[in-house]
Motif scaffolding. Structure first.
Motif, short mmCIF file in Angstrom:
data_model
loop_
_atom_site.label_atom_id
_atom_site.label_comp_id
_atom_site.label_asym_id
_atom_site.label_seq_id
_atom_site.Cartn_x
_atom_site.Cartn_y
_atom_site.Cartn_z
N TRP A 240 -2.41 14.95 -1.82
CA TRP A 240 -2.30 13.54 -1.48
C TRP A 240 -0.95 13.25 -0.83
O TRP A 240 -0.84 12.34 -0.02
CB TRP A 240 -2.46 12.69 -2.74
CG TRP A 240 -3.88 12.54 -3.20
CD1 TRP A 240 -4.75 13.53 -3.52
CD2 TRP A 240 -4.57 11.32 -3.39
NE1 TRP A 240 -5.96 13.01 -3.90
CE2 TRP A 240 -5.87 11.64 -3.84
CE3 TRP A 240 -4.22 9.98 -3.23
CZ2 TRP A 240 -6.82 10.68 -4.12
CZ3 TRP A 240 -5.17 9.02 -3.52
CH2 TRP A 240 -6.45 9.37 -3.95
N ASP A 241 0.06 14.04 -1.16
CA ASP A 241 1.38 13.80 -0.58
C ASP A 241 1.46 14.22 0.88
O ASP A 241 2.42 13.90 1.56
CB ASP A 241 2.46 14.51 -1.40
CG ASP A 241 2.23 16.00 -1.54
OD1 ASP A 241 1.11 16.47 -1.29
OD2 ASP A 241 3.18 16.70 -1.93
N ARG B 291 0.87 4.15 2.34
CA ARG B 291 0.96 5.09 1.22
C ARG B 291 2.32 4.95 0.57
O ARG B 291 3.26 4.47 1.20
CB ARG B 291 0.74 6.52 1.69
CG ARG B 291 1.85 7.03 2.60
CD ARG B 291 1.61 8.42 3.15
NE ARG B 291 1.71 9.43 2.13
CZ ARG B 291 2.81 10.10 1.84
NH1 ARG B 291 3.94 9.86 2.49
NH2 ARG B 291 2.80 11.01 0.90
N ASP C 48 1.16 9.37 -4.20
CA ASP C 48 0.18 9.26 -5.28
C ASP C 48 -0.72 8.05 -5.12
O ASP C 48 -1.75 7.95 -5.79
CB ASP C 48 0.86 9.25 -6.64
CG ASP C 48 1.88 8.15 -6.80
OD1 ASP C 48 2.34 7.60 -5.77
OD2 ASP C 48 2.23 7.83 -7.94
N HIS D 200 -5.56 5.69 -6.26
CA HIS D 200 -4.50 6.43 -6.95
C HIS D 200 -5.00 7.84 -7.21
O HIS D 200 -6.19 8.03 -7.53
CB HIS D 200 -4.13 5.73 -8.27
CG HIS D 200 -2.94 6.33 -8.93
ND1 HIS D 200 -3.02 7.44 -9.73
CD2 HIS D 200 -1.64 5.97 -8.88
CE1 HIS D 200 -1.81 7.74 -10.17
NE2 HIS D 200 -0.95 6.87 -9.67
N VAL D 201 -4.12 8.81 -7.12
CA VAL D 201 -4.50 10.20 -7.30
C VAL D 201 -5.17 10.43 -8.65
O VAL D 201 -6.06 11.28 -8.78
CB VAL D 201 -3.28 11.14 -7.10
CG1 VAL D 201 -2.28 10.95 -8.20
CG2 VAL D 201 -3.70 12.58 -6.94
N HIS E 243 -11.44 13.01 -4.72
CA HIS E 243 -11.04 14.12 -3.87
C HIS E 243 -10.79 13.51 -2.50
O HIS E 243 -11.65 12.83 -1.95
CB HIS E 243 -12.16 15.16 -3.80
CG HIS E 243 -11.88 16.24 -2.80
ND1 HIS E 243 -11.07 17.31 -3.07
CD2 HIS E 243 -12.32 16.39 -1.54
CE1 HIS E 243 -11.02 18.09 -2.01
NE2 HIS E 243 -11.76 17.55 -1.07
#
Length: 72
Positions: free
Chosen positions: A14-15, A40, A45, A60-61, A66
């Motif tokens: 995600w980063d 973001r 996250d 949110h992660v 996915h």
């Protein structure tokens, strides 16, 4: 088939996703949301995704999605 940025040996990070990237968010094998990253957090996250129709949603992660994206 869409090219993916991630390495085949590691899950997508995600980063690594950037503003403007076209993304898909899926859960339990089903695509639930598609659009472009509108914003973001610095940590990556949290992402805000906007659809072509202008809907904007925060993910949110830890929500269990996915995240995958196409090469810019």
């Amino acid at each position: 088939m869409t090219s993916q940025k991630q390495n085949a040996s590691s899950p997508p990070g995600w980063d690594d996703v950037q503003v403007g990237d076209a993304v898909q968010l899926s859960r339990n094998g089903r695509i639930e949301y598609t659009g472009k990253v509108d914003d973001r957090t610095a940590a990556g996250d949290i992402v805000w995704v906007k659809t072509n129709l202008g809907r904007r949603r925060l993910f949110h992660v830890a929500d269990g999605f996915h995240l995958s994206w196409s090469v810019r």
